[in-house]
Design an enzyme around this catalytic site. Structure first.
Site, PDB file in Angstrom:
ATOM      1  N   CYS A  92      -0.415 -21.926 -23.843  1.00  0.00           N
ATOM      2  CA  CYS A  92       0.220 -22.413 -22.608  1.00  0.00           C
ATOM      3  C   CYS A  92      -0.280 -21.661 -21.383  1.00  0.00           C
ATOM      4  O   CYS A  92      -0.364 -22.220 -20.300  1.00  0.00           O
ATOM      5  CB  CYS A  92       1.736 -22.350 -22.714  1.00  0.00           C
ATOM      6  SG  CYS A  92       2.365 -20.736 -23.166  1.00  0.00           S
TER       7      CYS A  92
ATOM      8  N   HIS B  60       6.736 -18.148 -22.587  1.00  0.00           N
ATOM      9  CA  HIS B  60       6.099 -19.458 -22.530  1.00  0.00           C
ATOM     10  C   HIS B  60       5.775 -19.788 -21.073  1.00  0.00           C
ATOM     11  O   HIS B  60       6.560 -19.502 -20.179  1.00  0.00           O
ATOM     12  CB  HIS B  60       7.033 -20.512 -23.125  1.00  0.00           C
ATOM     13  CG  HIS B  60       6.420 -21.877 -23.179  1.00  0.00           C
ATOM     14  ND1 HIS B  60       5.223 -22.131 -23.815  1.00  0.00           N
ATOM     15  CD2 HIS B  60       6.830 -23.063 -22.652  1.00  0.00           C
ATOM     16  CE1 HIS B  60       4.928 -23.421 -23.689  1.00  0.00           C
ATOM     17  NE2 HIS B  60       5.887 -24.002 -22.990  1.00  0.00           N
TER      18      HIS B  60
END
Ligand SMILES: [Zn+2]
Length: 337
Positions: free
Chosen positions: A38, A289
């Site tokens: 990510c 994340h």
């Protein structure tokens, strides 16, 4: 390959046509996660939203080909998401430190990716220079330098004899300190902290050329040359004693940013910036994340990118305590009209 008028669609399709089309907006394309990637996806999204870079790259057919290929799919392809695996393997071959499945820092990746693109462009420019010297035509300077590079100026004043020395340093990302002890602050507070006058004392004393000795030195920092694309990095990752910590201060930012108080000279229209992309980091220092929110200039809408998942968001939902990188521009092709 892409025809020379391909980017015409940016201007040709009126916003109303874009809005009535079902989902599939040029440049709005999720990126599949290829195992803790990510951090890569968000940086690719923000570069994909950097319209002047896209315009230049889509017309270039020799360099950084995998990145160009990905931009073609994201801007001109038909899918709602695609895989950046090609970019990832190309990246790993140039920068082997990313050749694993562990989470990495998006800001470090952005800097290395821009450096790699910059070096690639220079090779091409050298080639074009040789050609243009023969043909007598002109060419653009390096797009990465032209878009992202700014210059800081440091005035160093000896506290003993008041001698002034002037230094400069170029930058592609401004890494701003985040106040440690507050729950909430503004981006202007972070900028003020960065540009605050400091005095170098003790072991940090600087050499004075007049005194011929290390002296206490006052340092005044300002922006000498403002870049077209200003990337602000909030230094959330730091250390507290022996422990690595993540600062969760909610840094309030706005879609407009005025840099004039930090500029050395007043250059009209170059101090006002417009937000067009944000990288967020949620979770902990090592287990986190990344997501991105980017402005799509043809559709004039904001989109939230969580790897392959894409959704439209309203401008008033941009603010987040997870904001990590902020992309601002004073270029009109990224701004709304
Ligand atoms: Zn001195």
């Amino acid at each position: 390959h892409v025809c020379a008028s391909c980017m015409g669609f940016l201007q040709v399709l009126p916003p109303t046509v874009q809005k009535h089309k079902r989902w599939r907006r040029p440049g709005v394309c999720g990126l599949e996660n290829s195992g803790n990637s990510c951090y890569l996806n968000v940086v690719l999204q923000c570069l994909c939203a950097t319209v002047p870079l896209v315009e230049q790259l889509l017309h270039w057919d020799t360099l950084s080909e995998v990145f160009v290929h990905l931009l073609e799919i994201m801007w001109l392809g038909g899918g709602s998401s695609c895989s950046p695996l090609e970019v990832r393997s190309a990246l790993c071959s140039v920068l082997p430190q990313f050749n694993n499945d562990s989470q990495q820092d998006a800001q470090e990746l952005l800097l290395l990716l821009l450096n790699t693109l910059h070096d690639d462009f220079n090779k091409v420019l050298l080639h074009m220079f040789e050609l243009s010297a023969v043909r007598g035509c002109s060419f653009n300077s390096n797009i990465v330098t032209r878009l992202f590079e700014g210059q800081l100026s440091y005035m160093c004043i000896c506290m003993h004899c008041h001698h002034q020395a002037h230094n400069t340093q170029t930058f592609t990302v401004l890494s701003l300190p985040v106040p440690k002890d507050s729950i909430k602050c503004s981006i202007q507070d972070c900028l003020s902290l960065f540009f605050k006058q400091t005095v170098l004392t003790g072991g940090e004393q600087a050499m004075c050329s007049v005194c011929g000795l290390k002296r206490e030195t006052a340092v005044i920092t300002c922006v000498d040359r403002a870049p077209e694309v200003l990337v602000l990095h909030l230094k959330r990752f730091g250390s507290k004693g022996k422990n690595q910590v993540k600062l969760r201060t909610n840094v309030l930012f706005f879609t407009e940013l005025d840099l004039s108080q930090f500029l050395s000279g007043l250059v009209p229209n170059e101090s006002s910036y417009h937000l067009y992309a944000v990288v967020n980091h949620s979770g902990h220092l090592t287990m986190g994340h990344y997501t991105a929110v980017c402005y799509n200039s043809p559709a004039q809408t904001w989109h939230y990118f969580d790897d392959a998942a894409v959704s439209e968001v309203q401008e008033d939902r941009l603010q987040s305590p997870n904001a990590y990188l902020l992309f601002y521009s004073h270029n009109r092709s990224i701004q709304r009209h």
